[in-house]
Design a protein around this motif. Structure first.
Motif, PDB file in Angstrom:
ATOM      1  N   GLY A 584       0.831  -1.199   0.000  1.00 36.43           N
ATOM      2  CA  GLY A 584       0.000   0.000   0.000  1.00 36.43           C
ATOM      3  C   GLY A 584       0.861   1.243   0.000  1.00 36.43           C
ATOM      4  O   GLY A 584       2.096   1.166  -0.127  1.00 36.43           O
ATOM      5  N   VAL A 585       0.226   2.400   0.135  1.00 36.39           N
ATOM      6  CA  VAL A 585       0.930   3.681   0.141  1.00 36.39           C
ATOM      7  C   VAL A 585       0.938   4.224   1.568  1.00 36.39           C
ATOM      8  O   VAL A 585      -0.092   4.243   2.249  1.00 36.39           O
ATOM      9  CB  VAL A 585       0.265   4.688  -0.811  1.00 36.39           C
ATOM     10  N   TYR A 586       2.109   4.665   2.006  1.00 36.76           N
ATOM     11  CA  TYR A 586       2.284   5.205   3.350  1.00 36.76           C
ATOM     12  C   TYR A 586       2.956   6.573   3.268  1.00 36.76           C
ATOM     13  O   TYR A 586       3.501   6.957   2.223  1.00 36.76           O
ATOM     14  CB  TYR A 586       3.136   4.257   4.201  1.00 36.76           C
ATOM     15  N   VAL A 587       2.902   7.310   4.378  1.00 29.43           N
ATOM     16  CA  VAL A 587       3.531   8.626   4.439  1.00 29.43           C
ATOM     17  C   VAL A 587       4.525   8.637   5.588  1.00 29.43           C
ATOM     18  O   VAL A 587       4.160   8.392   6.750  1.00 29.43           O
ATOM     19  CB  VAL A 587       2.488   9.748   4.633  1.00 29.43           C
ATOM     20  N   ALA A 588       5.786   8.892   5.264  1.00 28.55           N
ATOM     21  CA  ALA A 588       6.831   9.032   6.275  1.00 28.55           C
ATOM     22  C   ALA A 588       7.040  10.512   6.549  1.00 28.55           C
ATOM     23  O   ALA A 588       7.203  11.304   5.621  1.00 28.55           O
ATOM     24  CB  ALA A 588       8.128   8.393   5.780  1.00 28.55           C
ATOM     25  N   VAL A 589       7.012  10.889   7.828  1.00 24.31           N
ATOM     26  CA  VAL A 589       7.180  12.288   8.222  1.00 24.31           C
ATOM     27  C   VAL A 589       8.452  12.405   9.051  1.00 24.31           C
ATOM     28  O   VAL A 589       8.603  11.730  10.074  1.00 24.31           O
ATOM     29  CB  VAL A 589       5.966  12.794   9.033  1.00 24.31           C
ATOM     30  N   VAL A 596       6.869  12.353   3.018  1.00 24.89           N
ATOM     31  CA  VAL A 596       7.222  11.633   1.799  1.00 24.89           C
ATOM     32  C   VAL A 596       6.263  10.468   1.634  1.00 24.89           C
ATOM     33  O   VAL A 596       6.103   9.652   2.549  1.00 24.89           O
ATOM     34  CB  VAL A 596       8.672  11.105   1.849  1.00 24.89           C
ATOM     35  N   LYS A 597       5.607  10.374   0.464  1.00 22.08           N
ATOM     36  CA  LYS A 597       4.759   9.226   0.181  1.00 22.08           C
ATOM     37  C   LYS A 597       5.625   8.072  -0.319  1.00 22.08           C
ATOM     38  O   LYS A 597       6.488   8.264  -1.181  1.00 22.08           O
ATOM     39  CB  LYS A 597       3.708   9.583  -0.869  1.00 22.08           C
ATOM     40  N   ILE A 598       5.369   6.880   0.199  1.00 18.70           N
ATOM     41  CA  ILE A 598       6.164   5.706  -0.165  1.00 18.70           C
ATOM     42  C   ILE A 598       5.211   4.549  -0.453  1.00 18.70           C
ATOM     43  O   ILE A 598       4.309   4.258   0.339  1.00 18.70           O
ATOM     44  CB  ILE A 598       7.126   5.311   0.968  1.00 18.70           C
ATOM     45  N   ALA A 599       5.399   3.923  -1.589  1.00 17.15           N
ATOM     46  CA  ALA A 599       4.588   2.767  -1.964  1.00 17.15           C
ATOM     47  C   ALA A 599       5.328   1.489  -1.583  1.00 17.15           C
ATOM     48  O   ALA A 599       6.477   1.281  -1.990  1.00 17.15           O
ATOM     49  CB  ALA A 599       4.282   2.791  -3.453  1.00 17.15           C
TER      50      ALA A 599
END
Length: 601
Positions: A584-589, A596-599
């Motif tokens: 899935g798509v996650y967001v690292a802060v 940053v969006k990361i798939a």
């Protein structure tokens, strides 16, 4: 200096999941076609247990379930008419409860209380955009002569649109389907209410005794808009939340092709529920402008002087960029802003991403960036620290001040005619303001000779250019005069409210219904003052947004590793461990606030 990008997430109540109607809810539609199907849709849209929500504060209570999004960790109202941000925690000053289908077309609550209060076509709306929209019909705008804020256009229609109306309202592309399905719902569910032949609805509807139907051009437009902007997870979740509140659903969301069966190319075909259920199709995520600060939804502000490369983060699709109104082109992930020719020179950049899910050919919301040339020898107050004024003795002639609305903390700008506009929210660090937009007004209180506590208000922009003195030339009207202004007594009461009482034509207040600052003789919204304190000191933790090096975010197999102090979130805003993640798509802060969006595949 730190690199900041901003995370835009759905509120947890708007989770991305396909919620289906209860078993048997739509059984009455099965096998029907044409007018028989239309009547069945009308009946199922208004079931016996329909629970009408009283228009007003009860609508806002409902909106907390249906129309809230999260920006930078704070909830704001979801506004389909503008990119302005109003935090839920501050109330809803500056917003209206807008009927997407104008209630004046059927006489408002006197014509149908149910239609007047139906959440299916009610939305939080920026008051200024709502006032400009008025009760104009929906259409495609050729000349936005009355209004264009990038989200709503109001003006002269293209040929073939408007049904003879001189003015129409056009929403932005990413909301066209939402509006189309709301209009189809209202025109069908409330076809038999007393629509008025002398209202602007006549441009969209064939109004006959007993029932109405959309005109041919309206059907073509609504069905094409609905097809071009498919149902997404936000719209599905909103439909589900309304069902919990009103006990009814919008069938045109649950079955996106339903409009074709009632009004369009499939009118003669029998409707089958199983083969027409909505399949979630989502737009690609909007790009994020890096190293800048957020002044509204998808709206950024930045500074430059020498050559500057403006970069965008995006994780899917193709990036398209337009500079100063030019055509959209693919520049890669960044565009160069040339060296400024003069202090205050501005460049406007727009960007979006495109993707082709299931052949839909969708684009993301547009991101708006304003870059302002700032001579390094000129003092720039946009990144200064401002502290609240709590007593009259803090008002001095040797400092700059900001004027804000008391409740929602909108900042007064230096732009407007007969009033000064609001220019959105500043950035706060505790009680202090640490960042303001390019349009914010700096105010100096210039003493009136021989009159204690009497001042004229001198307005400047954040780069020090004087715009003029406040002249209260009539009640509810002002202008900025280059030479002199109207004297005012300036005090601060025990509640911290600024009382700026002019010698004539009222006092400076904030109109929360039509968001603006001017001099009013009647009671409007209170204002407060913030005083310039200092520029950020090295090591203070308060920095003007810029770019610095920071520890990187790393991805290893299904793990997302962030520096100490960072966090990982899923797209519903829930914090997750970052280890052994599901695809899935996650967001690292990062600890510095960069998102940053990361798939994860």
């Amino acid at each position: 200096m730190k690199k900041i990008t901003f995370l835009l997430m759905l509120a947890s109540g708007m989770a991305s999941m396909l919620a289906e109607a209860p078993a048997g809810y739509y059984s009455s539609l099965e096998g029907k076609k044409g007018d028989e199907l239309k009547n069945a849709v009308k009946a199922v849209s208004m079931p016996e247990d329909f629970e009408m929500v009283s228009y007003g504060e009860d609508s806002w209570t409902a909106f907390q379930k249906t129309d809230v999004r999260t920006v930078e960790g704070r909830q704001i109202w979801r506004d389909m008419y503008s990119n302005r941000m109003v935090y839920v925690s501050t109330g809803h000053d500056g917003l209206n409860i807008e009927h997407s289908v104008a209630n004046s077309w059927w006489g408002g609550k006197n014509g149908s209380r149910e239609a007047y209060s139906d959440l299916m076509h009610l939305n939080p709306s920026d008051a200024d955009a709502n006032n400009k929209k008025s009760n104009h019909p929906l259409g495609k705008v050729a000349d936005a002569r009355l209004y264009d804020n990038g989200i709503s256009k109001i003006g002269t229609p293209f040929s073939g649109f408007g049904g003879g109306a001189a003015t129409v309202f056009e929403p932005v592309d990413e909301y066209k389907g939402d509006f189309a399905r709301a209009y189809l719902y209202i025109f069908t569910a409330y076809a038999d209410i007393p629509w008025k032949e002398d209202a602007n609805g006549k441009y969209m509807l064939d109004i006959a005794t007993g029932s109405v139907k959309p005109q041919a051009w309206v059907i073509d437009m609504l069905l094409s808009w609905a097809a071009a902007d498919p149902v997404d997870d936000v719209e599905m979740a909103r439909n589900e939340e309304i069902y919990k509140i009103q006990h009814n659903r919008n069938p045109f969301i649950d079955f996106p092709a339903l409009g074709e069966y009632i009004y369009g190319s499939k009118k003669g075909e029998a409707f089958a529920t199983a083969s027409n259920k909505a399949a979630e199709v989502n737009r690609p995520a909007e790009p994020v402008a890096t190293g800048l600060w957020l002044t509204g939804v998808n709206t950024y502000s930045g500074r430059y002087w020498t050559d500057n490369s403006l970069s965008f983060d995006y994780t899917e699709g193709n990036l398209w960029i337009s500079c100063d109104g030019g055509s959209y082109q693919q520049y890669g992930s960044q565009i160069t802003i040339p060296q400024a020719k003069a202090h205050g020179e501005k460049h406007t950049i727009r960007a979006y991403t495109t993707e082709d899910p299931n052949g839909e050919g969708l684009r993301s919301p547009i991101v708006y960036v304003t870059m302002t040339g700032k001579d390094t020898s000129v003092t720039d107050y946009t990144g200064a620290v401002w502290t609240p004024v709590t007593m009259t003795s803090e008002i001095t002639p040797d400092s700059y001040y900001l004027i804000l609305s008391e409740n929602v903390k909108h900042v007064m700008s230096y732009e407007g005619s007969n009033f000064l506009q609001m220019c959105g929210f500043p950035r706060f660090d505790g009680d202090n303001i640490t960042c303001i937009s390019d349009e914010a007004a700096l105010v100096r209180f210039v003493p009136v000779s021989g009159a204690e506590s009497q001042y004229t208000l001198l307005i400047s922009d954040p780069l020090g250019k004087e715009k003029g003195y406040w002249q209260a030339n009539a009640s509810n009207k002002m202008k900025l005069n280059a030479a002199s202004g109207t004297a005012a007594e300036v005090t601060v009461d025990e509640n911290g409210r600024a009382i700026i009482k002019f010698s004539v034509n009222g006092s400076l207040q904030y109109n929360k219904t039509q968001p603006r600052f001017t001099n009013y003789a009647t009671n409007q919204g209170a204002v407060v003052l913030y005083k310039f304190k200092e520029f950020p000191q090295p090591g203070s933790g308060i920095e003007t947004p810029s770019i610095i090096e920071e520890a990187p975010v790393a991805v290893s197999s299904r793990d997302i590793i962030v520096p100490e102090g960072g966090a990982v979130y899923d797209l519903n805003g829930r914090r997750v461990s970052g280890m052994n993640l599901a695809p899935g798509v996650y967001v690292a802060v990062t600890p510095q606030g960069r998102a940053v969006k990361i798939a994860i595949r």
